[in-house]
Design a protein around this motif. Sequence first.
Motif, mmCIF file in Angstrom:
data_model
loop_
_atom_site.group_PDB
_atom_site.id
_atom_site.type_symbol
_atom_site.label_atom_id
_atom_site.label_comp_id
_atom_site.label_asym_id
_atom_site.label_seq_id
_atom_site.Cartn_x
_atom_site.Cartn_y
_atom_site.Cartn_z
ATOM 1 N N ALA A 38 23.107 -114.199 -15.253
ATOM 2 C CA ALA A 38 23.107 -113.474 -13.980
ATOM 3 C C ALA A 38 23.258 -114.448 -12.808
ATOM 4 O O ALA A 38 24.013 -114.189 -11.871
ATOM 5 N N ALA A 39 22.547 -115.567 -12.856
ATOM 6 C CA ALA A 39 22.645 -116.568 -11.788
ATOM 7 C C ALA A 39 24.079 -117.090 -11.666
ATOM 8 O O ALA A 39 24.593 -117.253 -10.550
ATOM 9 N N ARG A 40 24.737 -117.341 -12.803
ATOM 10 C CA ARG A 40 26.139 -117.795 -12.760
ATOM 11 C C ARG A 40 27.030 -116.735 -12.121
ATOM 12 O O ARG A 40 27.873 -117.042 -11.289
ATOM 13 N N HIS A 41 26.840 -115.475 -12.516
ATOM 14 C CA HIS A 41 27.667 -114.401 -11.959
ATOM 15 C C HIS A 41 27.438 -114.230 -10.457
ATOM 16 O O HIS A 41 28.356 -113.840 -9.735
ATOM 17 N N LEU A 42 26.226 -114.495 -10.005
ATOM 18 C CA LEU A 42 25.914 -114.353 -8.581
ATOM 19 C C LEU A 42 26.167 -115.637 -7.798
ATOM 20 O O LEU A 42 26.080 -115.636 -6.562
ATOM 21 N N ALA A 96 18.484 -103.582 3.108
ATOM 22 C CA ALA A 96 19.085 -104.853 3.536
ATOM 23 C C ALA A 96 20.150 -104.657 4.609
ATOM 24 O O ALA A 96 20.653 -105.627 5.169
ATOM 25 N N GLY A 97 20.507 -103.401 4.876
ATOM 26 C CA GLY A 97 21.536 -103.131 5.885
ATOM 27 C C GLY A 97 22.909 -103.623 5.451
ATOM 28 O O GLY A 97 23.683 -104.102 6.281
ATOM 29 N N ILE A 98 23.202 -103.520 4.160
ATOM 30 C CA ILE A 98 24.489 -103.984 3.645
ATOM 31 C C ILE A 98 25.196 -102.854 2.907
ATOM 32 O O ILE A 98 24.578 -101.888 2.469
ATOM 33 N N THR A 99 26.493 -102.990 2.796
ATOM 34 C CA THR A 99 27.302 -102.096 1.988
ATOM 35 C C THR A 99 27.604 -102.824 0.689
ATOM 36 O O THR A 99 27.977 -103.995 0.713
ATOM 37 N N LEU A 100 27.419 -102.138 -0.421
ATOM 38 C CA LEU A 100 27.719 -102.737 -1.721
ATOM 39 C C LEU A 100 28.918 -102.037 -2.341
ATOM 40 O O LEU A 100 29.068 -100.822 -2.231
ATOM 41 N N SER A 135 27.873 -106.319 -8.179
ATOM 42 C CA SER A 135 28.189 -105.597 -6.954
ATOM 43 C C SER A 135 28.141 -106.614 -5.825
ATOM 44 O O SER A 135 27.326 -107.543 -5.838
ATOM 45 N N CYS A 136 29.046 -106.430 -4.859
ATOM 46 C CA CYS A 136 29.178 -107.410 -3.784
ATOM 47 C C CYS A 136 29.311 -106.704 -2.438
ATOM 48 O O CYS A 136 29.487 -105.485 -2.373
ATOM 49 N N THR A 137 29.239 -107.483 -1.381
ATOM 50 C CA THR A 137 29.491 -106.964 -0.043
ATOM 51 C C THR A 137 31.004 -106.792 0.117
ATOM 52 O O THR A 137 31.776 -107.335 -0.678
ATOM 53 N N PRO A 138 31.447 -106.055 1.138
ATOM 54 C CA PRO A 138 32.891 -105.871 1.322
ATOM 55 C C PRO A 138 33.682 -107.174 1.466
ATOM 56 O O PRO A 138 34.869 -107.211 1.130
ATOM 57 N N ASP A 139 33.026 -108.250 1.905
ATOM 58 C CA ASP A 139 33.739 -109.535 2.015
ATOM 59 C C ASP A 139 33.716 -110.334 0.710
ATOM 60 O O ASP A 139 34.204 -111.456 0.648
ATOM 61 N N GLY A 140 33.140 -109.741 -0.358
ATOM 62 C CA GLY A 140 33.180 -110.377 -1.674
ATOM 63 C C GLY A 140 31.968 -111.205 -2.048
ATOM 64 O O GLY A 140 31.956 -111.828 -3.106
ATOM 65 N N PRO A 142 28.747 -111.909 -3.833
ATOM 66 C CA PRO A 142 27.980 -111.276 -4.907
ATOM 67 C C PRO A 142 26.513 -111.124 -4.507
ATOM 68 O O PRO A 142 25.894 -112.060 -4.012
ATOM 69 N N VAL A 143 25.968 -109.921 -4.705
ATOM 70 C CA VAL A 143 24.596 -109.635 -4.298
ATOM 71 C C VAL A 143 23.731 -109.164 -5.462
ATOM 72 O O VAL A 143 22.548 -109.474 -5.520
ATOM 73 N N LEU A 144 24.299 -108.417 -6.390
ATOM 74 C CA LEU A 144 23.513 -107.757 -7.416
ATOM 75 C C LEU A 144 24.230 -107.844 -8.753
ATOM 76 O O LEU A 144 25.426 -107.580 -8.837
ATOM 77 N N HIS A 145 23.495 -108.244 -9.781
ATOM 78 C CA HIS A 145 24.016 -108.203 -11.148
ATOM 79 C C HIS A 145 23.184 -107.176 -11.893
ATOM 80 O O HIS A 145 21.958 -107.155 -11.788
ATOM 81 N N VAL A 146 23.837 -106.284 -12.636
ATOM 82 C CA VAL A 146 23.126 -105.263 -13.398
ATOM 83 C C VAL A 146 23.552 -105.342 -14.854
ATOM 84 O O VAL A 146 24.707 -105.620 -15.170
ATOM 85 N N ARG A 147 22.594 -105.096 -15.732
ATOM 86 C CA ARG A 147 22.846 -105.017 -17.175
ATOM 87 C C ARG A 147 22.098 -103.794 -17.681
ATOM 88 O O ARG A 147 20.873 -103.760 -17.716
ATOM 89 N N ARG A 148 22.861 -102.749 -18.021
ATOM 90 C CA ARG A 148 22.289 -101.466 -18.418
ATOM 91 C C ARG A 148 22.508 -101.255 -19.907
ATOM 92 O O ARG A 148 23.592 -101.486 -20.412
ATOM 93 N N ARG A 149 21.467 -100.806 -20.618
ATOM 94 C CA ARG A 149 21.544 -100.523 -22.055
ATOM 95 C C ARG A 149 21.236 -99.060 -22.292
ATOM 96 O O ARG A 149 20.198 -98.558 -21.849
ATOM 97 N N ILE A 150 22.164 -98.381 -22.998
ATOM 98 C CA ILE A 150 22.038 -96.949 -23.245
ATOM 99 C C ILE A 150 22.407 -96.673 -24.699
ATOM 100 O O ILE A 150 23.446 -97.143 -25.166
#
Length: 177
Positions: A38-42, A96-100, A135-140, A142-150
Amino acid sequence: MGSTHASLPESTADRGMDVQETITAVLPAGTSTTDEEAARHLGRPVGVLTRVETVFSTGSECCGISTYWLPRALLPRELAAPGPVENLVRTLADSAGITLEYDWRAFSAIGADIGDADLLGVPAGSPLLVREGVSCTPDGEPVLHVRRRIPGERARFVMHFRETGPGLPAAPHDGQG
């Protein structure tokens, strides 16, 4: 953003079941392989990240597990402790007042480890669909990494590559029926 509910089978909504996301743990990112990935991706050091673990459920059935990584400085107070959350991603962005925006998403499969199996009520080793991405801000940025298991039988993802419908051009027809 915050598309967890859209991944559940349509029959969930048809049965009038509400989806509830609940924070189960908020921890500093550590030295696990997934924390380091996750740290690498962000593009950030592991030491500045927080890991938020959630489950989402319908009624008494756990439908999936999500792990989110984000910079600790962006973690709002309302997401800093276990408990229900309306929509984690939207709450984070609003606070955070940001768009993702989606930067990327990937799909894979794994066998459920003991912890995930217990939460999902499936045998260890059961196949899980993994959806992860950044997920990132409109300028690119990176803010959030998600890993979902279903569990595979509890999810359905549909990707529309060509839009059709009222007001949109119809798909070309080759006359072959």
